[in-house]
Design a protein around this motif. Sequence first.
Motif, PDB file in Angstrom:
ATOM      1  N   LEU A  66     -10.854 -25.874   4.635  1.00 47.65           N
ATOM      2  CA  LEU A  66     -12.174 -26.030   4.017  1.00 47.65           C
ATOM      3  C   LEU A  66     -12.621 -24.775   3.273  1.00 47.65           C
ATOM      4  N   THR A  67     -12.287 -23.622   3.826  1.00 42.33           N
ATOM      5  CA  THR A  67     -12.738 -22.363   3.232  1.00 42.33           C
ATOM      6  C   THR A  67     -11.689 -21.699   2.351  1.00 42.33           C
ATOM      7  N   GLY A  68     -10.453 -22.176   2.431  1.00 43.93           N
ATOM      8  CA  GLY A  68      -9.378 -21.546   1.672  1.00 43.93           C
ATOM      9  C   GLY A  68      -8.980 -20.190   2.233  1.00 43.93           C
ATOM     10  N   ALA A  69      -9.296 -19.943   3.493  1.00 39.83           N
ATOM     11  CA  ALA A  69      -8.975 -18.657   4.124  1.00 39.83           C
ATOM     12  C   ALA A  69      -7.623 -18.732   4.829  1.00 39.83           C
ATOM     13  N   PRO A  70      -6.865 -17.644   4.824  1.00 37.98           N
ATOM     14  CA  PRO A  70      -5.577 -17.664   5.528  1.00 37.98           C
ATOM     15  C   PRO A  70      -5.717 -17.620   7.053  1.00 37.98           C
ATOM     16  N   TYR A  71      -6.853 -17.148   7.544  1.00 37.06           N
ATOM     17  CA  TYR A  71      -7.070 -17.049   8.987  1.00 37.06           C
ATOM     18  C   TYR A  71      -8.345 -17.786   9.366  1.00 37.06           C
ATOM     19  N   ALA A  72      -8.263 -18.564  10.437  1.00 34.11           N
ATOM     20  CA  ALA A  72      -9.445 -19.217  11.000  1.00 34.11           C
ATOM     21  C   ALA A  72      -9.289 -19.210  12.517  1.00 34.11           C
ATOM     22  N   MET A  73     -10.402 -18.987  13.199  1.00 30.71           N
ATOM     23  CA  MET A  73     -10.354 -18.822  14.642  1.00 30.71           C
ATOM     24  C   MET A  73     -11.511 -19.534  15.332  1.00 30.71           C
ATOM     25  N   VAL A  74     -11.226 -20.042  16.525  1.00 31.03           N
ATOM     26  CA  VAL A  74     -12.244 -20.438  17.491  1.00 31.03           C
ATOM     27  C   VAL A  74     -12.074 -19.426  18.607  1.00 31.03           C
ATOM     28  N   ASN A  75     -13.043 -18.528  18.709  1.00 30.63           N
ATOM     29  CA  ASN A  75     -12.908 -17.345  19.540  1.00 30.63           C
ATOM     30  C   ASN A  75     -13.927 -17.378  20.687  1.00 30.63           C
ATOM     31  N   PHE A  76     -13.428 -17.257  21.908  1.00 29.53           N
ATOM     32  CA  PHE A  76     -14.299 -17.162  23.080  1.00 29.53           C
ATOM     33  C   PHE A  76     -14.240 -15.731  23.600  1.00 29.53           C
ATOM     34  N   ILE A  77     -15.406 -15.166  23.898  1.00 32.25           N
ATOM     35  CA  ILE A  77     -15.500 -13.746  24.232  1.00 32.25           C
ATOM     36  C   ILE A  77     -16.065 -13.582  25.634  1.00 32.25           C
ATOM     37  N   ASP A  78     -15.298 -12.909  26.493  1.00 26.10           N
ATOM     38  CA  ASP A  78     -15.816 -12.637  27.836  1.00 26.10           C
ATOM     39  C   ASP A  78     -16.126 -11.144  27.954  1.00 26.10           C
ATOM     40  N   GLU A  79     -16.142 -10.645  29.155  1.00 22.70           N
ATOM     41  CA  GLU A  79     -16.540  -9.246  29.365  1.00 22.70           C
ATOM     42  C   GLU A  79     -15.490  -8.247  28.909  1.00 22.70           C
ATOM     43  N   GLU A  80     -14.238  -8.665  28.854  1.00 24.45           N
ATOM     44  CA  GLU A  80     -13.151  -7.733  28.568  1.00 24.45           C
ATOM     45  C   GLU A  80     -12.445  -7.964  27.231  1.00 24.45           C
ATOM     46  N   ARG A  81     -12.401  -9.208  26.778  1.00 29.11           N
ATOM     47  CA  ARG A  81     -11.568  -9.497  25.615  1.00 29.11           C
ATOM     48  C   ARG A  81     -12.101 -10.675  24.831  1.00 29.11           C
ATOM     49  N   GLN A  82     -11.442 -10.892  23.712  1.00 28.64           N
ATOM     50  CA  GLN A  82     -11.670 -12.065  22.879  1.00 28.64           C
ATOM     51  C   GLN A  82     -10.412 -12.923  22.999  1.00 28.64           C
ATOM     52  N   PHE A  83     -10.582 -14.236  23.052  1.00 30.54           N
ATOM     53  CA  PHE A  83      -9.417 -15.121  23.132  1.00 30.54           C
ATOM     54  C   PHE A  83      -9.555 -16.227  22.099  1.00 30.54           C
TER      55      PHE A  83
END
Length: 197
Positions: free
Chosen positions: A51-68
């Motif tokens: 939809l955006t024509g971007a090479p990277y797209a993410m669904v990112n969940f963020i906890d206390e230590e990291r992003q997944f």
Amino acid sequence: MSYEPSRPARGLLVTPEDRQAPARARRLRLLGLGERPEPALDAFAHRLAELTGAPYAMVNFIDEERQFFAGLSTPATRPAGLTAPTGHGGPDRPELGRSLPRDHGFCPHVVVRSKALVLEDVRDYPRFAGNPVVDEYGIHAYLGAPLIDSTGTALGTVSVADLVPRHWGRPGLDTVKSTAVDLAARLERREADGLLP
């Protein structure tokens, strides 16, 4: 006298304090999110990339230590049958994996602010130009919106990124915001229907 263009000072980026991190981590555990890749979220990220024509797209969940990145679409992870574009960081850059430390990237800022963030060229913003993803992965443009559930918790983000500066424009911003709202509603339905892992 010679003129040397100024460069953004490294080290100016401070990952924002995230007072909601413990509550978010509990909510993510309850929802069974942020621990493993999910094919449905990969497909969602791929549609967002298209939809955006971007090479990277993410669904990112963020906890206390990291992003997944439970949902991830990169040039190297396109679904079968699609040709992967070349140049996803170059031979001297690592490929984007499923997790990042909390101080990498721009999604932690989106989550703490609970507002969309548009960076057409991250190098234009001293606060963001020194982020490790700029040098390590070559990310130069970012667009992200928070995934806010009905409890008001920003669970993570829906975002896209590019290796070159991008004018995302109003259509890009509207797209990422509407997909975030859509996905948050889908995750809530999954919880209500008892379809959580």
